[in-house]
Design an enzyme around this catalytic site. Sequence first.
Site, PDB file in Angstrom:
ATOM      1  N   ILE A   1       0.679  -1.191   0.223  1.00  0.00           N
ATOM      2  CA  ILE A   1      -0.149  -0.135   0.053  1.00  0.00           C
ATOM      3  C   ILE A   1       0.733   1.280   0.136  1.00  0.00           C
ATOM      4  O   ILE A   1       0.696   2.158  -0.867  1.00  0.00           O
ATOM      5  CB  ILE A   1      -1.036  -0.035   1.062  1.00  0.00           C
ATOM      6  CG1 ILE A   1      -1.768  -1.125   1.078  1.00  0.00           C
ATOM      7  CG2 ILE A   1      -1.666   1.244   1.366  1.00  0.00           C
ATOM      8  CD1 ILE A   1      -2.645  -1.593   2.445  1.00  0.00           C
TER       9      ILE A   1
ATOM     10  N   HIS B   1       5.449 -13.537 -30.774  1.00  0.00           N
ATOM     11  CA  HIS B   1       6.567 -12.389 -31.202  1.00  0.00           C
ATOM     12  C   HIS B   1       5.844 -11.377 -32.056  1.00  0.00           C
ATOM     13  O   HIS B   1       5.361 -11.409 -33.051  1.00  0.00           O
ATOM     14  CB  HIS B   1       7.777 -12.935 -32.215  1.00  0.00           C
ATOM     15  CG  HIS B   1       8.577 -12.060 -32.341  1.00  0.00           C
ATOM     16  ND1 HIS B   1       9.686 -11.605 -31.396  1.00  0.00           N
ATOM     17  CD2 HIS B   1       8.946 -11.128 -33.531  1.00  0.00           C
ATOM     18  CE1 HIS B   1      10.465 -10.823 -31.965  1.00  0.00           C
ATOM     19  NE2 HIS B   1      10.035 -10.396 -33.145  1.00  0.00           N
TER      20      HIS B   1
END
Length: 474
Positions: A193, A453
């Site tokens: 956090i 790719h």
Amino acid sequence: MSKQFDVLVIGGGPGGYVAAIRAAQLGFNTACCESNPYADPKGEPRLGGTCLNVGCIPSKALLHTSHLFEEAGHAFAEQGITVGTPKIDVPKMIARKSDIVTKLTSGIKGLFKKNKVTSLNGHGAFVGKEGDLWKVKVGAEEVLAKQVIVATGSKARHLPNIPVDNQIVCDNIGALDINAVPKKLAIIGAGVIGLEMGSVWRRLGSEVTVLEAMPDFLAAADADLAKEALKLLTKQGLSINMGVKIGEVKTTKKGVSIAYTDKDGKDTKLDADRLIVSVGRVPNTDGLNAEAVGLKLNERGMVEVDDHCKTNLPGVWAIGDVVRGPMLAHKAMEEAVMVAEIMAGQAGHCNFDTIPYVIYTAPEMAWVGKTEQQLKAEGVAYKAGKIPFLANGRALGMGAPEGFVKMLACAKTDRILGVHIIGAGASDMVAEAVVAMEFGGASEDLARICHAHPTLSEVMHEAALACDKRPLHF
């Protein structure tokens, strides 16, 4: 006459609402009670728990907005895009975040209706037993159920002598509703956090200082990943101070002053406009009336459960942040499904070894399985493959060359033991590693799988190849 159900779920967060939905799907007459801890204009249960209301979802919305803001201000020019100096409308950013929360929490109501789950408005607390049924007080009424699932979640841990008003001093709730960019922001706690909220406000223009008591940064992560993260976050402008001891904290209507001792023992004072306290979370069990029915809690206030989330009481289960294990929404959901399926006589399971961890900074961090330091400590012989995103064409095209994928595999069997990623798209890429590990996959398995790719996933492919010292593009 009391309402009677096969299954009553106490708590409507990620664990609770998923448990209720799955139980209903399996044919149980199911109810879920929620005490409405978050503001709802109609006074109805605000489902979704911390995650949807004041945690995972709203924080990611703010992270995305702040990331776009920083991209516009710093990354567009090098790609030939001229937009001028960007400006942030903080109230509009907060409103967008709130709209997303409303859509998702309302969506759970729709899911309850679709799956015939009864939604009860009120805090659930054990009363006792009536024959073979559990009696639970929900708001002003009493409900009977054959089986009860405790999914009451957690709340922010506060520090003594540092009162949180969610105006000047904030926990996770207030941190998501700061109405203007603080000139100086202090954060106590360099965990998930703290780093995510620090990143949000740093990108928007705050001078952010993070104070952490532990001597090592992200000690639970792989040491290579933690080292790279500290380097990159510091380069971005976060001031991260480890090994500090917090002293007196004074607040006024305009700001806060934090006295602390640094890692070298030097007394220091930090003045800031806002302070976010993010020092962990504690389980929500204080209102369950657990003592009245003998429900066992440990010294941390967590419900004690076995590997299948059974408590010491017959027909009573507990899941999520309120029990042992990582306080992660997806862990709670896995336990939720497991419990519902076990109740139905199926073979539900939750594998703690393949639960992924994610920190949504930029670059993102994600990992699953063992760290290198854990394997060394356990005396496990391993091999490693580590490939930087700098060697990936897609990453370069995105302007995101930072970070790497690191794969750890057993030296004898080649079975994947851990995968650690810091880089663009890490939160999604880690899923491939989770699948491979859940099915007992080897690095050779991923090395033999064709990856599209150009994609970021090719870095995972190369890391698998590197475990056998045969990468093709690095």
